[in-house]
Design a protein around this motif. Structure first.
Motif: not given
Ligand SMILES: N[C@@H](CCC(=O)N[C@@H](CS)C(=O)NCC(=O)O)C(=O)O
Length: 204
Positions: A14-25, A65-80
């Motif tokens: 789940k976290v890896r998909v979020v990283l890929a969708e948001k293009h986070i290294e 759940a905490v990690i994906v919340d952090y990542l979604d806010n870290k890069v606030p484009v294409s919000r999941l």
């Protein structure tokens, strides 16, 4: 930033998909054995569980759940995760349901790894009910919509895709594609995305 994972973990996926969708290294660190006394994870997460995210300054975040919340806010484009209260709660409820079905699947798999005479049939049955009820509810709630909830791709779809992939790995005998064609259609749609294709669990 580094993320501790195992290749088969649906929560880490789940976290890896979020990283890929948001293009986070992020560096991925595959843990060979979470039970091993030399597992690196407890240094960052006292629970010893993956996924665990470690920032460059040493701050660690868990659980998924905490990690994906952090990542979604870290890069606030294409919000999941939607920002309005109601849709946010709905997406998080889908995530809770999908993660809960993963928890129940893991519990059954672990119990079945015990010697047959030590297996607790009541526990297995109770956990299997969570799996079957959970999948049924996902299918009923989704109806004929394109996405799990709302009119766009969200974390709800990611969580559902990860649990379905995990059930394919651990309990293919459930036959969820025949039971729930709408979930099958969603899964097929998700597997067309590089984020899902590239994180599929290896065959067991
Ligand atoms: N609720 C947690 C569940 C994480 C979890 O249970 N991970 C498993 C691997 S799939 C784990 O680390 N198990 C090792 C243990 O429980 O010691 C999350 O969403 O991150």
């Amino acid at each position: 930033m580094k993320l501790f994972i195992t290749q088969a973990s649906p929560y880490a996926r789940k976290v890896r998909v979020v990283l890929a969708e948001k293009h986070i290294e992020c560096d991925l660190v595959t843990v060979a054995s979470l039970a091993a006394p030399d597992s690196p994870v407890p240094e960052y997460n006292p629970l010893g569980k993956i996924p665990t995210l470690v920032l460059d300054d040493g701050t660690s975040y868990y659980d998924s759940a905490v990690i994906v919340d952090y990542l979604d806010n870290k890069v606030p484009v294409s919000r999941l995760i939607p920002q309005d209260n109601i849709n946010r709660a709905l997406v998080r409820r889908w995530e809770a349901l999908a993660d809960g079905v993963c928890d129940a699947t893991v519990a059954v798999v672990m119990e079945k790894r015990r010697p047959p005479e030590k297996q607790d049939e009541t526990l297995i049955e109770r956990q299997m009910q969570k799996v079957t009820r959970g999948l049924k509810r996902m299918s009923e709630d989704m109806r004929e919509s394109k996405w799990a909830t709302g009119d766009r791709f969200t974390l709800a779809d990611i969580a559902v895709g990860c649990v379905l992939g995990y059930i394919d790995l651990r309990m293919p005998e459930i036959g969820w594609r025949d039971l729930y064609p709408n979930l099958a259609k969603l899964h097929e749609q998700l597997m067309a995305r590089p984020s899902f294709k590239d994180t599929a669990p290896p065959p067991s």
